[in-house]
Design a protein around this motif. Structure first.
Motif, PDB file in Angstrom:
ATOM      1  N   ALA A   1       1.197  -1.326  -0.102  1.00 14.89           N
ATOM      2  CA  ALA A   1      -0.349  -0.182  -0.361  1.00 14.89           C
ATOM      3  C   ALA A   1       0.822   1.409   0.061  1.00 14.89           C
ATOM      4  O   ALA A   1       1.036   2.122  -0.698  1.00 14.89           O
ATOM      5  CB  ALA A   1      -0.996  -0.258   1.528  1.00 14.89           C
ATOM      6  N   GLU A   2       2.162   1.231   0.597  1.00 14.47           N
ATOM      7  CA  GLU A   2       2.971   2.010   0.536  1.00 14.47           C
ATOM      8  C   GLU A   2       3.685   2.823  -0.999  1.00 14.47           C
ATOM      9  O   GLU A   2       3.350   3.494  -1.044  1.00 14.47           O
ATOM     10  CB  GLU A   2       4.099   2.478   1.647  1.00 14.47           C
ATOM     11  CG  GLU A   2       5.019   2.954   2.041  1.00 14.47           C
ATOM     12  CD  GLU A   2       6.324   2.424   2.827  1.00 14.47           C
ATOM     13  OE1 GLU A   2       6.840   4.226   3.815  1.00 14.47           O
ATOM     14  OE2 GLU A   2       6.217   1.503   3.501  1.00 14.47           O
ATOM     15  N   ALA A   3       3.631   1.366  -1.281  1.00 13.82           N
ATOM     16  CA  ALA A   3       4.399   1.478  -2.693  1.00 13.82           C
ATOM     17  C   ALA A   3       3.117   2.349  -4.108  1.00 13.82           C
ATOM     18  O   ALA A   3       3.902   2.734  -4.722  1.00 13.82           O
ATOM     19  CB  ALA A   3       4.986   0.286  -3.202  1.00 13.82           C
ATOM     20  N   VAL A   4       1.940   1.762  -3.382  1.00 19.63           N
ATOM     21  CA  VAL A   4       1.317   2.449  -4.601  1.00 19.63           C
ATOM     22  C   VAL A   4       1.157   3.580  -4.103  1.00 19.63           C
ATOM     23  O   VAL A   4       1.125   4.178  -5.458  1.00 19.63           O
ATOM     24  CB  VAL A   4      -0.151   1.458  -4.360  1.00 19.63           C
ATOM     25  CG1 VAL A   4      -1.560   1.937  -5.076  1.00 19.63           C
ATOM     26  CG2 VAL A   4      -0.112   0.237  -4.469  1.00 19.63           C
ATOM     27  N   GLU A   5       0.959   4.357  -2.966  1.00 19.55           N
ATOM     28  CA  GLU A   5       0.663   5.883  -2.679  1.00 19.55           C
ATOM     29  C   GLU A   5       1.770   6.255  -3.389  1.00 19.55           C
ATOM     30  O   GLU A   5       1.834   7.844  -3.644  1.00 19.55           O
ATOM     31  CB  GLU A   5       0.210   5.679  -1.334  1.00 19.55           C
ATOM     32  CG  GLU A   5      -0.932   5.114  -0.602  1.00 19.55           C
ATOM     33  CD  GLU A   5      -1.427   6.429   0.491  1.00 19.55           C
ATOM     34  OE1 GLU A   5      -3.036   6.078   0.498  1.00 19.55           O
ATOM     35  OE2 GLU A   5      -0.622   6.451   1.590  1.00 19.55           O
ATOM     36  N   ALA A   6       2.772   6.355  -2.950  1.00 18.60           N
ATOM     37  CA  ALA A   6       4.549   6.645  -3.363  1.00 18.60           C
ATOM     38  C   ALA A   6       3.978   6.798  -4.984  1.00 18.60           C
ATOM     39  O   ALA A   6       4.741   7.768  -5.754  1.00 18.60           O
ATOM     40  CB  ALA A   6       5.561   5.526  -3.288  1.00 18.60           C
ATOM     41  N   GLU A   7       3.181   5.848  -5.997  1.00 20.44           N
ATOM     42  CA  GLU A   7       3.082   6.418  -6.976  1.00 20.44           C
ATOM     43  C   GLU A   7       2.104   6.558  -7.808  1.00 20.44           C
ATOM     44  O   GLU A   7       1.788   7.594  -8.317  1.00 20.44           O
ATOM     45  CB  GLU A   7       2.702   4.715  -7.678  1.00 20.44           C
ATOM     46  CG  GLU A   7       4.003   3.851  -8.135  1.00 20.44           C
ATOM     47  CD  GLU A   7       5.413   4.485  -8.427  1.00 20.44           C
ATOM     48  OE1 GLU A   7       4.739   4.965  -9.525  1.00 20.44           O
ATOM     49  OE2 GLU A   7       6.262   4.394  -8.224  1.00 20.44           O
TER      50      GLU A   7
ATOM     51  N   CYS B   1       0.350   5.483   5.948  1.00 21.75           N
ATOM     52  CA  CYS B   1       0.162   5.550   4.082  1.00 21.75           C
ATOM     53  C   CYS B   1      -0.878   7.346   4.724  1.00 21.75           C
ATOM     54  O   CYS B   1      -1.129   7.361   5.416  1.00 21.75           O
ATOM     55  CB  CYS B   1      -0.812   4.866   4.161  1.00 21.75           C
ATOM     56  SG  CYS B   1      -0.144   2.734   3.282  1.00 21.75           S
ATOM     57  N   ARG B   2      -0.982   7.643   3.669  1.00 19.26           N
ATOM     58  CA  ARG B   2      -1.317   9.428   3.603  1.00 19.26           C
ATOM     59  C   ARG B   2      -3.151   9.262   3.235  1.00 19.26           C
ATOM     60  O   ARG B   2      -4.147   9.520   4.163  1.00 19.26           O
ATOM     61  CB  ARG B   2      -1.124   9.678   2.032  1.00 19.26           C
ATOM     62  CG  ARG B   2       0.418  10.410   3.017  1.00 19.26           C
ATOM     63  CD  ARG B   2       1.200  11.162   1.168  1.00 19.26           C
ATOM     64  NE  ARG B   2       1.376  10.186   0.525  1.00 19.26           N
ATOM     65  CZ  ARG B   2       1.836  10.314  -0.773  1.00 19.26           C
ATOM     66  NH1 ARG B   2       2.182  11.411  -0.953  1.00 19.26           N
ATOM     67  NH2 ARG B   2       2.206   9.549  -1.904  1.00 19.26           N
TER      68      ARG B   2
ATOM     69  N   LEU C   1      -8.416   0.084   2.687  1.00 21.36           N
ATOM     70  CA  LEU C   1      -8.339  -0.773   3.570  1.00 21.36           C
ATOM     71  C   LEU C   1      -7.344  -1.992   3.616  1.00 21.36           C
ATOM     72  O   LEU C   1      -7.712  -2.405   2.911  1.00 21.36           O
ATOM     73  CB  LEU C   1      -9.422  -1.031   4.496  1.00 21.36           C
ATOM     74  CG  LEU C   1      -9.420  -2.230   5.530  1.00 21.36           C
ATOM     75  CD1 LEU C   1      -8.936  -1.042   6.885  1.00 21.36           C
ATOM     76  CD2 LEU C   1     -10.953  -2.284   5.869  1.00 21.36           C
ATOM     77  N   VAL C   2      -6.474  -2.219   4.331  1.00 17.70           N
ATOM     78  CA  VAL C   2      -5.520  -2.913   4.295  1.00 17.70           C
ATOM     79  C   VAL C   2      -5.402  -3.785   5.442  1.00 17.70           C
ATOM     80  O   VAL C   2      -4.963  -2.951   6.754  1.00 17.70           O
ATOM     81  CB  VAL C   2      -4.012  -2.253   3.656  1.00 17.70           C
ATOM     82  CG1 VAL C   2      -3.086  -3.997   3.851  1.00 17.70           C
ATOM     83  CG2 VAL C   2      -4.041  -2.202   1.828  1.00 17.70           C
ATOM     84  N   ILE C   3      -5.220  -5.076   5.480  1.00 13.75           N
ATOM     85  CA  ILE C   3      -5.117  -5.888   6.988  1.00 13.75           C
ATOM     86  C   ILE C   3      -3.598  -6.364   6.546  1.00 13.75           C
ATOM     87  O   ILE C   3      -3.547  -7.174   6.015  1.00 13.75           O
ATOM     88  CB  ILE C   3      -6.160  -6.686   7.022  1.00 13.75           C
ATOM     89  CG1 ILE C   3      -7.645  -6.436   6.814  1.00 13.75           C
ATOM     90  CG2 ILE C   3      -5.679  -7.497   8.789  1.00 13.75           C
ATOM     91  CD1 ILE C   3      -8.366  -7.211   7.312  1.00 13.75           C
ATOM     92  N   THR C   4      -3.057  -6.190   8.118  1.00 16.34           N
ATOM     93  CA  THR C   4      -1.548  -6.385   8.081  1.00 16.34           C
ATOM     94  C   THR C   4      -1.373  -7.683   9.467  1.00 16.34           C
ATOM     95  O   THR C   4      -1.478  -6.988  10.603  1.00 16.34           O
ATOM     96  CB  THR C   4      -0.442  -6.174   7.432  1.00 16.34           C
ATOM     97  OG1 THR C   4       1.016  -6.523   7.557  1.00 16.34           O
ATOM     98  CG2 THR C   4       0.135  -4.865   8.857  1.00 16.34           C
TER      99      THR C   4
END
Length: 402
Positions: free
Chosen positions: A40-46, A64-65, A53-56
């Protein structure tokens, strides 16, 4: 080599090449797995801030923003995972035909994305998971059973997003890299085989709760690959164990070592595989590195604390019996071997002598499944903390120059 294997699987390096331009209109990002927050962090970087919503796993969150990151338990699911999954399904229920859903799926999602099928409780699912993990069953069979008794696995999550278009980006941690096996395939249709699941439970001497047995005996409720709700779903693997092994091999070759890759999909009882690999190492001429990946299992016989990588390392050390010039590492690339916050272990020619000098009996530790306790006592553990990725086990045996 282990560091390099983890590095190339980092979603910040591997994901962008597979991410399309951000679609116009409404975009919703969902996901589950040990690597999903980093994805998710990589997606928002792009793409910039996104809704979703992501579950880890606990301890694996990333800043994440826009995407909300929820932590839950792994490998045995908990109420946090159930609540987050319910919220994810509610979010998907709002999606229409013009919306785009990006699903970020990685290993660990089987426990984190959790909604038992009708009539099955979380407590019953937890009990079954604990029994399966202790049985020595391979992960493919465990996830096959999980898939049959879930309301979100086996394509059901993707079906819940219909009629939206969905792209699922996956990091593989399963032998064979089959999308339907990664996190038990929440975005991949499944024909269903409740009878096979029942047979697997019997084969591994696991008696399921009555509700689970009854659900399976009734045949389950699969979402098949032909289901029209899956017609707008695309599944893409962005990182896999083979890429990490190849990167490690290139590093070793640059240092003058011949490299033998046994495969990235090796399964079996950890101690048995270790003995077979020891035979190969004892016959090999240095400088050489023997690499392998896959997912080993441990049949719990004792009351110790261990995991398949540490148990492999302990059994390997016993089989090598102090052979000069042979060193090895066995680690899970997600930083968690079994349920312990330990990636794995390192061994060398002096491991057994060091243990005995410290009053530790290596064979007794193996008999008790206490590999983590053994390596903790002699300083042989590899502790990485969350690596934020997951491409399964990494094993390297180094035979030094003669």
């Amino acid at each position: 080599m282990f560091d390099k294997a983890v590095e190339v699987a980092d979603p910040m390096r591997s994901l962008a090449a597979h991410l399309p331009p951000k679609p116009p209109g409404r975009v919703v990002v969902i996901g589950a797995g040990k690597a999903s927050a980093r994805m998710a962090e990589a997606v928002e970087a792009e793409w910039g801030p996104c809704d979703g919503l992501v579950i880890t796993r606990y301890g694996y969150a990333r800043p994440c923003r826009g995407i909300e990151i929820v932590e839950a338990a792994h490998p045995v699911p908990d109420t946090a995972g159930v609540a987050a999954t319910a919220r994810m399904l509610d979010l998907l229920a709002t999606c229409g035909k013009e919306d785009f859903v990006l699903a970020l799926i990685s290993g660990g999602g089987s426990a984190l994305l959790i909604q038992p099928a009708d009539g099955i409780t979380l407590a019953e699912k937890q009990a079954l998971t604990q029994a399966l993990l202790a049985s020595g069953a391979p992960i493919g069979e465990i996830n096959g059973i999980r898939k049959e008794i879930s309301a979100v696995k086996g394509g059901r999550l993707a079906a819940a997003a219909y009629p939206a278009r969905m792209l699922a980006l996956m990091i593989s941690d399963v032998p064979g890299d089959r999308p339907g096996d990664i996190a038990s395939g929440p975005t991949v249709g499944h024909r269903g085989d409740a009878a096979r699941a029942l047979a697997a439970l019997k084969r591994w001497n696991v008696t399921p709760p009555a509700s689970i047995a009854a659900y399976l005996e009734a045949g389950g409720d699969p979402v098949t690959p032909e289901d029209p709700r899956l017609a707008r779903v695309e599944n893409v693997i962005v990182a896999a164990p083979s890429q990490s092994l190849r990167a490690a091999a290139e590093l070793a070759e640059a240092q003058g070592y011949a490299v033998e890759i046994l495969g990235d999909a090796i399964e079996g009882e950890a101690r048995d595989v270790a003995r077979a690999h020891a035979e190969l190492a004892l016959k090999a001429k240095g400088p050489r590195v023997i690499l392998s990946g896959g997912e080993l299992t441990v049949t719990r016989r004792g009351d110790g604390v261990g995991g398949p990588n540490a148990e492999y390392a302990l059994a390997l050390s016993l089989a090598l019996n102090g052979a000069p010039g042979i060193h090895a590492i066995a680690c899970d690339t997600d930083g968690v071997d079994g349920a312990a916050e330990v990636a794995g272990a390192l061994i060398g020619p002096g491991t057994l002598a060091q243990a005995r000098a410290a009053g530790r009996d290596p064979q007794a530790a193996l008999d008790r499944n206490d590999a983590h306790g053994f390596f903790e006592a002699i300083g042989g553990q590899v502790v990485t903390g969350p690596t934020l990725t997951n491409v399964n086990d990494f094993r390297a045996i180094l035979i030094a120059p003669e």
